[in-house]
Design a protein around this motif. Structure first.
Motif, short mmCIF file in Angstrom:
data_model
loop_
_atom_site.label_atom_id
_atom_site.label_comp_id
_atom_site.label_asym_id
_atom_site.label_seq_id
_atom_site.Cartn_x
_atom_site.Cartn_y
_atom_site.Cartn_z
N ASP A 197 0.84 -1.20 0.00
CA ASP A 197 0.00 0.00 0.00
C ASP A 197 0.87 1.25 0.00
O ASP A 197 0.56 2.23 -0.70
CB ASP A 197 -0.92 0.00 1.22
CG ASP A 197 -1.96 -1.10 1.17
OD1 ASP A 197 -2.20 -1.65 0.08
OD2 ASP A 197 -2.53 -1.42 2.23
N MET A 198 1.95 1.21 0.79
CA MET A 198 2.86 2.35 0.85
C MET A 198 3.53 2.58 -0.50
O MET A 198 3.61 3.72 -0.99
CB MET A 198 3.92 2.11 1.93
CG MET A 198 5.05 3.13 1.95
SD MET A 198 4.57 4.71 2.64
CE MET A 198 5.04 4.47 4.34
N GLU A 199 4.01 1.52 -1.12
CA GLU A 199 4.69 1.65 -2.41
C GLU A 199 3.74 2.19 -3.48
O GLU A 199 4.14 2.97 -4.33
CB GLU A 199 5.27 0.30 -2.83
CG GLU A 199 6.46 -0.12 -1.98
CD GLU A 199 6.97 -1.50 -2.32
OE1 GLU A 199 6.23 -2.25 -3.00
OE2 GLU A 199 8.11 -1.83 -1.93
N ALA A 200 2.48 1.77 -3.42
CA ALA A 200 1.49 2.28 -4.37
C ALA A 200 1.26 3.77 -4.16
O ALA A 200 1.15 4.54 -5.12
CB ALA A 200 0.18 1.51 -4.23
N ALA A 201 1.19 4.18 -2.89
CA ALA A 201 0.97 5.59 -2.58
C ALA A 201 2.16 6.46 -2.97
O ALA A 201 2.01 7.65 -3.24
CB ALA A 201 0.67 5.76 -1.09
N LEU A 202 3.35 5.85 -3.00
CA LEU A 202 4.56 6.60 -3.31
C LEU A 202 5.09 6.30 -4.71
O LEU A 202 6.28 6.49 -4.98
CB LEU A 202 5.65 6.27 -2.28
CG LEU A 202 5.32 6.50 -0.81
CD1 LEU A 202 6.52 6.15 0.06
CD2 LEU A 202 4.89 7.94 -0.57
N SER A 203 4.22 5.85 -5.57
CA SER A 203 4.67 5.44 -6.90
C SER A 203 5.31 6.57 -7.69
O SER A 203 6.13 6.33 -8.58
CB SER A 203 3.49 4.85 -7.69
OG SER A 203 2.45 5.83 -7.84
N GLN A 204 4.95 7.81 -7.38
CA GLN A 204 5.52 8.95 -8.09
C GLN A 204 6.80 9.47 -7.45
O GLN A 204 7.44 10.38 -7.98
CB GLN A 204 4.48 10.08 -8.15
CG GLN A 204 3.20 9.72 -8.87
CD GLN A 204 3.44 9.28 -10.30
OE1 GLN A 204 4.15 9.93 -11.05
NE2 GLN A 204 2.83 8.16 -10.68
N PHE A 205 7.18 8.89 -6.31
CA PHE A 205 8.40 9.31 -5.63
C PHE A 205 9.60 8.61 -6.26
O PHE A 205 9.52 7.47 -6.69
CB PHE A 205 8.35 8.97 -4.14
CG PHE A 205 7.45 9.84 -3.32
CD1 PHE A 205 6.24 10.29 -3.81
CD2 PHE A 205 7.81 10.21 -2.04
CE1 PHE A 205 5.41 11.09 -3.06
CE2 PHE A 205 6.99 11.03 -1.27
CZ PHE A 205 5.78 11.46 -1.78
N GLU A 206 10.72 9.29 -6.31
CA GLU A 206 11.92 8.71 -6.91
C GLU A 206 12.60 7.75 -5.94
O GLU A 206 12.88 8.10 -4.81
CB GLU A 206 12.90 9.82 -7.31
CG GLU A 206 14.13 9.31 -8.02
CD GLU A 206 15.00 10.43 -8.55
OE1 GLU A 206 16.21 10.19 -8.74
OE2 GLU A 206 14.47 11.54 -8.78
N PRO A 207 12.88 6.53 -6.37
CA PRO A 207 13.56 5.57 -5.48
C PRO A 207 15.00 5.98 -5.22
O PRO A 207 15.73 6.36 -6.14
CB PRO A 207 13.48 4.25 -6.25
CG PRO A 207 13.34 4.66 -7.68
CD PRO A 207 12.54 5.93 -7.67
N ILE A 208 15.42 5.90 -3.97
CA ILE A 208 16.78 6.28 -3.60
C ILE A 208 17.32 5.27 -2.59
O ILE A 208 16.58 4.46 -2.04
CB ILE A 208 16.85 7.70 -2.98
CG1 ILE A 208 15.94 7.78 -1.74
CG2 ILE A 208 16.47 8.77 -3.98
CD1 ILE A 208 16.03 9.10 -1.01
N GLY A 209 18.63 5.33 -2.34
CA GLY A 209 19.21 4.58 -1.24
C GLY A 209 19.96 3.32 -1.62
O GLY A 209 20.69 2.78 -0.79
N ASN A 210 19.81 2.84 -2.86
CA ASN A 210 20.46 1.58 -3.23
C ASN A 210 21.68 1.80 -4.11
O ASN A 210 21.70 2.72 -4.95
CB ASN A 210 19.48 0.66 -3.96
CG ASN A 210 18.78 -0.28 -3.01
OD1 ASN A 210 19.30 -0.65 -1.96
ND2 ASN A 210 17.57 -0.69 -3.37
N LEU A 211 22.67 0.96 -3.92
CA LEU A 211 23.84 0.96 -4.78
C LEU A 211 23.51 0.27 -6.10
O LEU A 211 22.58 -0.54 -6.16
CB LEU A 211 24.99 0.21 -4.10
CG LEU A 211 25.59 0.85 -2.83
CD1 LEU A 211 26.55 -0.14 -2.17
CD2 LEU A 211 26.32 2.14 -3.16
N PRO A 212 24.26 0.56 -7.15
CA PRO A 212 24.05 -0.15 -8.43
C PRO A 212 24.28 -1.65 -8.24
O PRO A 212 25.04 -2.07 -7.36
CB PRO A 212 25.10 0.46 -9.35
CG PRO A 212 25.45 1.78 -8.74
CD PRO A 212 25.31 1.59 -7.26
N MET A 213 23.66 -2.45 -9.07
CA MET A 213 23.75 -3.90 -8.93
C MET A 213 25.16 -4.43 -9.15
O MET A 213 25.48 -5.54 -8.73
CB MET A 213 22.78 -4.58 -9.89
CG MET A 213 21.32 -4.47 -9.47
SD MET A 213 21.00 -5.21 -7.84
CE MET A 213 21.28 -6.93 -8.18
#
Length: 231
Positions: A197-213
């Motif tokens: 539910d949270m991810e759906a509500a924040l679908s327009q937010f830019e994902p941050i925090g992860n290093l490249p694969m």
């Protein structure tokens, strides 16, 4: 200059004191040209501010003051708002009022590997007996784990076991053992639904925090360099 603002603690018991406290913080931040971190706004008593919250409109007044301040082009203050659950503050979080909207993702394998390295080497001042095997643990063995779960449910327990043995080497086998016996929060059905539910509500937010694969090799090399140089 950075300031941490606990919005909940700004509320006072006397009529008008909450608004006065809010105004004072805004004035101080302006004078200092500060970056203000408004932490956990969903817990600060403002999450339902647009509705009647039983406080005589105090929360609504505080939100309106923040809206006015964040819209003022003459203010040099930078406001950063964090929350764990989406607060009911569409006026504050809508695109256009905030310059950037980001959501911190659950750590991917390279990020989990970096978390392992950081806590093992910086927090516990230790090393692992098998660097290659640690990459495997940071992969599918800990899929869905949060940074806190890695740090406390795995690394902390393995470090204490190493100290009990009288050495400063964490055995990856211990980390694997603890990973198999521990159930991360993401396995909880209710939590998983809340997360969706949270991810759906924040679908327009830019994902941050992860290093490249492809960053695992870089984090491993950085860890070895720190051990060699004593940093």
């Amino acid at each position: 200059i950075g300031l941490l603002w606990n919005l909940g603690e700004s509320k006072g018991g006397v009529v008008g004191s909450s608004e006065a406290n809010c105004r004072r913080v805004i004035q101080i931040a302006r004078a200092m040209k500060a970056v203000v971190l408004c932490d956990d706004v969903d817990k600060g008593g403002l999450a339902k501010a647009k509705d009647y919250s039983g406080d005589g409109g105090t929360s609504g007044n505080m939100v309106q003051m923040l809206l006015t301040e964040t819209s003022d082009p003459h203010s040099d203050t930078v406001y950063v708002f964090t929350f764990n659950r989406v607060p009911d503050l569409p006026e504050l979080l809508r695109v256009g009022r905030m310059d950037f909207l980001g959501r911190v993702e659950r750590p991917n394998p390279p990020t989990r590997h970096a978390i392992f390295i950081d806590h093992i080497e910086k927090r516990w001042k230790m090393a692992v007996d098998d660097a290659e095997a640690l990459k495997r643990v940071a992969g599918t063995s800990t899929d869905g784990y949060t940074g806190a779960e890695i740090a406390h449910a795995l690394v902390k327990r393995a470090a204490k076991r190493a100290l009990a043995r009288g050495d400063e080497i964490i055995r990856v086998a211990d980390l694997e053992e603890f990973a198999k016996s521990f159930t991360p929060q993401i396995k909880n059905p209710q939590f998983m639904q809340d997360l969706k539910d949270m991810e759906a509500a924040l679908s327009q937010f830019e994902p941050i925090g992860n290093l490249p694969m492809d960053a695992v090799e870089d984090t491993a090399k950085a860890g070895r360099a720190r051990r060699l140089t004593g940093v």
